[in-house]
Design a protein around this motif. Structure first.
Motif, short mmCIF file in Angstrom:
data_model
loop_
_atom_site.label_atom_id
_atom_site.label_comp_id
_atom_site.label_asym_id
_atom_site.label_seq_id
_atom_site.Cartn_x
_atom_site.Cartn_y
_atom_site.Cartn_z
N LEU A 230 33.53 -19.65 24.94
CA LEU A 230 32.95 -18.69 25.87
C LEU A 230 33.81 -17.84 26.72
O LEU A 230 33.51 -16.83 26.95
CB LEU A 230 31.90 -19.51 26.91
N GLU A 231 34.87 -18.40 26.97
CA GLU A 231 35.84 -17.53 27.83
C GLU A 231 36.22 -16.44 26.74
O GLU A 231 36.48 -15.26 27.58
CB GLU A 231 37.28 -18.43 28.09
N GLU A 232 36.52 -16.70 25.63
CA GLU A 232 37.08 -15.54 24.73
C GLU A 232 35.90 -14.43 24.75
O GLU A 232 36.05 -13.25 24.64
CB GLU A 232 37.49 -16.14 23.47
N ALA A 233 34.72 -14.87 24.38
CA ALA A 233 33.48 -13.82 24.20
C ALA A 233 33.12 -13.36 25.58
O ALA A 233 32.90 -11.86 25.23
CB ALA A 233 32.43 -14.76 23.89
N LEU A 234 33.31 -14.00 26.70
CA LEU A 234 33.26 -12.95 27.83
C LEU A 234 34.24 -11.95 28.05
O LEU A 234 34.12 -10.77 28.29
CB LEU A 234 33.26 -13.94 29.02
N ALA A 235 35.46 -12.29 27.71
CA ALA A 235 36.57 -11.46 27.82
C ALA A 235 36.38 -10.12 26.66
O ALA A 235 36.69 -8.99 27.05
CB ALA A 235 37.77 -12.08 27.55
N LEU A 236 35.79 -10.39 25.62
CA LEU A 236 35.42 -9.22 24.65
C LEU A 236 34.50 -8.45 25.16
O LEU A 236 34.89 -7.05 25.11
CB LEU A 236 34.91 -10.15 23.43
N PHE A 237 33.64 -8.83 25.92
CA PHE A 237 32.56 -7.79 26.65
C PHE A 237 32.81 -7.54 27.81
O PHE A 237 32.11 -6.69 28.57
CB PHE A 237 31.25 -8.56 26.46
N GLY A 238 34.15 -7.83 28.34
CA GLY A 238 34.51 -7.52 29.93
C GLY A 238 33.48 -8.24 30.96
O GLY A 238 33.14 -7.57 31.87
N LEU A 239 33.17 -9.34 30.55
CA LEU A 239 32.09 -10.04 31.17
C LEU A 239 32.95 -11.36 32.12
O LEU A 239 33.91 -11.69 31.67
CB LEU A 239 30.99 -10.71 30.76
N GLY A 240 32.22 -11.67 33.28
CA GLY A 240 32.74 -12.93 34.04
C GLY A 240 31.66 -14.05 33.94
O GLY A 240 30.37 -13.82 33.78
N PRO A 241 31.70 -15.28 34.37
CA PRO A 241 30.91 -16.18 34.45
C PRO A 241 29.89 -16.02 35.50
O PRO A 241 28.60 -16.24 35.15
CB PRO A 241 31.82 -17.59 34.88
N ASP A 242 30.28 -15.12 36.44
CA ASP A 242 29.21 -14.53 37.41
C ASP A 242 28.11 -13.79 36.96
O ASP A 242 27.06 -13.38 37.69
CB ASP A 242 29.86 -14.03 38.83
N LEU B 185 22.49 -12.31 30.50
CA LEU B 185 22.95 -11.84 31.56
C LEU B 185 22.13 -11.66 32.69
O LEU B 185 20.68 -11.45 32.50
CB LEU B 185 23.45 -10.30 31.38
N ASN B 186 22.59 -11.62 34.17
CA ASN B 186 21.69 -11.82 35.07
C ASN B 186 21.11 -10.45 35.79
O ASN B 186 20.45 -10.23 36.65
CB ASN B 186 22.28 -12.56 36.24
N ALA B 187 21.79 -9.18 35.00
CA ALA B 187 21.49 -7.86 35.56
C ALA B 187 21.22 -7.14 34.58
O ALA B 187 22.01 -7.04 33.34
CB ALA B 187 22.81 -7.48 36.41
N ARG B 188 20.11 -6.31 34.41
CA ARG B 188 19.83 -5.18 33.33
C ARG B 188 20.98 -4.24 33.33
O ARG B 188 21.35 -4.02 32.13
CB ARG B 188 18.64 -4.53 33.57
N GLU B 189 21.55 -3.72 34.42
CA GLU B 189 22.84 -2.97 34.28
C GLU B 189 24.05 -3.46 33.77
O GLU B 189 24.72 -2.58 32.90
CB GLU B 189 23.15 -2.57 35.72
N ARG B 190 24.18 -4.83 33.71
CA ARG B 190 25.32 -5.18 32.88
C ARG B 190 25.17 -5.11 31.46
O ARG B 190 26.01 -4.88 30.60
CB ARG B 190 25.49 -6.75 33.25
N LEU B 191 23.80 -5.34 31.01
CA LEU B 191 23.48 -5.04 29.54
C LEU B 191 23.69 -4.03 29.08
O LEU B 191 24.33 -3.69 28.13
CB LEU B 191 22.08 -5.87 29.44
N ARG B 192 23.22 -2.78 29.94
CA ARG B 192 23.45 -1.49 29.66
C ARG B 192 24.57 -0.96 29.46
O ARG B 192 24.78 -0.11 28.59
CB ARG B 192 22.43 -0.72 30.92
#
Length: 285
Positions: free
Chosen positions: A128-140, A162-169
């Motif tokens: 999970l940590e590696e996947a989040l880093a791949l997409f520039g995401l954090g746990p929040d 993801l909790n925000a449509r903008e992050r997905l976009r």
């Protein structure tokens, strides 16, 4: 052999995910199918030949064979409906037996597939940590209602809600890094989603394992997500709609019917459209 170019999961006559469909008397050698898929350049091409009362089917991405592809199955079902008339077609895949129901009328052309059985499980903390880093995401950035998971619907997909449509976009990632991670972990795709409501989702679906940065519509990932939501006791009320490809400018719409039995097949449906006229190809070139 005849190569057909069909977009699956089109939305109101636009968009959809392009797939190659090759109907033949006997499947060519695997090397020939792989070369043809690379030449076609779509994320998958389905090759199908009659076998008993149904069809033997193999799917090839430009760089690798995959055991199941949802959008190419929808395209195949639509092609069979056009050739043989609407109906239910049994399909024998590498690792599963499924069906696709093709429909054709004056107003709609498409298909509904029954996925392989589904299952889901947690993601390890390092992955999970590696996947989040791949997409520039954090746990929040994650939606706690839909924890990250490995979901199976004919192949393993890493689901990140993801909790925000903008992050997905804003999704971006490095293709080579994604390919290495997917190959190491046996992931067919990364399935990034956002729940607008309990029954309405937006999705983006990187496919680096197959050499494709992003798919505009992914039936296998839709089945995996739907099965996982059932495992979560998510309030889906028996069906969800997934909008995918909008952020690529290729609007696509997928419908997933969810029966109550855990592990049961998911019914994934969508419309199709012709991209260009069929072409005749040699099976042995």
């Amino acid at each position: 052999m005849k190569l057909q170019h069909i977009a699956a999961f089109s939305a109101e006559g636009r968009g959809g995910n392009p797939a190659g469909v090759v109907l033949c008397d006997v499947l060519p050698a695997a090397e020939r199918m792989q070369a043809l898929a690379a030449e076609v350049g779509y994320s998958e091409t389905a090759f199908a030949a009659p076998a008993g009362d149904g069809w033997r089917v193999r799917y090839f991405a430009p760089g690798v064979e995959v055991d199941f592809c949802g959008h190419a199955t929808i395209a195949l079902g639509a092609a069979l409906a056009r050739q043989q008339g609407p109906g239910l077609f049994p399909l024998e895949l590498n690792k599963a037996s499924i069906t696709v129901e093709g429909h054709l009328s004056a107003t709609r052309w498409g298909a509904s597939l029954q996925s392989p059985s589904t299952r889901s499980g947690p993601v390890s903390a390092p992955l999970l940590e590696e996947a989040l880093a791949l997409f520039g995401l954090g746990p929040d950035d994650l939606d706690p209602r839909i924890p990250a998971a490995i979901a199976h619907g004919g192949g393993d997909h890493l689901i990140l809600a993801l909790n925000a449509r903008e992050r997905l976009r804003a999704m971006r990632y490095d293709l080579d890094q994604g390919r290495a991670l997917a190959a190491r972990e046996g992931l067919v795709t990364f399935n990034l989603v956002h729940a607008d409501t309990a029954r309405h989702f937006h999705a983006r679906n990187p496919f680096p394992f197959g050499g494709v940065y992003e798919d505009p519509a992914t039936g296998a990932a839709a089945a995996a997500l739907a099965g996982y939501l059932r495992d979560l006791d998510w309030p889906h009320e028996g069906a969800i709609v997934i909008h995918q490809g909008e952020d690529m400018g290729v609007p696509s719409r997928l419908e997933a019917g969810i029966p109550p039995e855990r592990g049961a097949s998911i019914r994934v449906s969508g419309d199709t459209r012709v991209l260009r006229e069929p072409s005749i190809i040699d099976s042995k070139e």
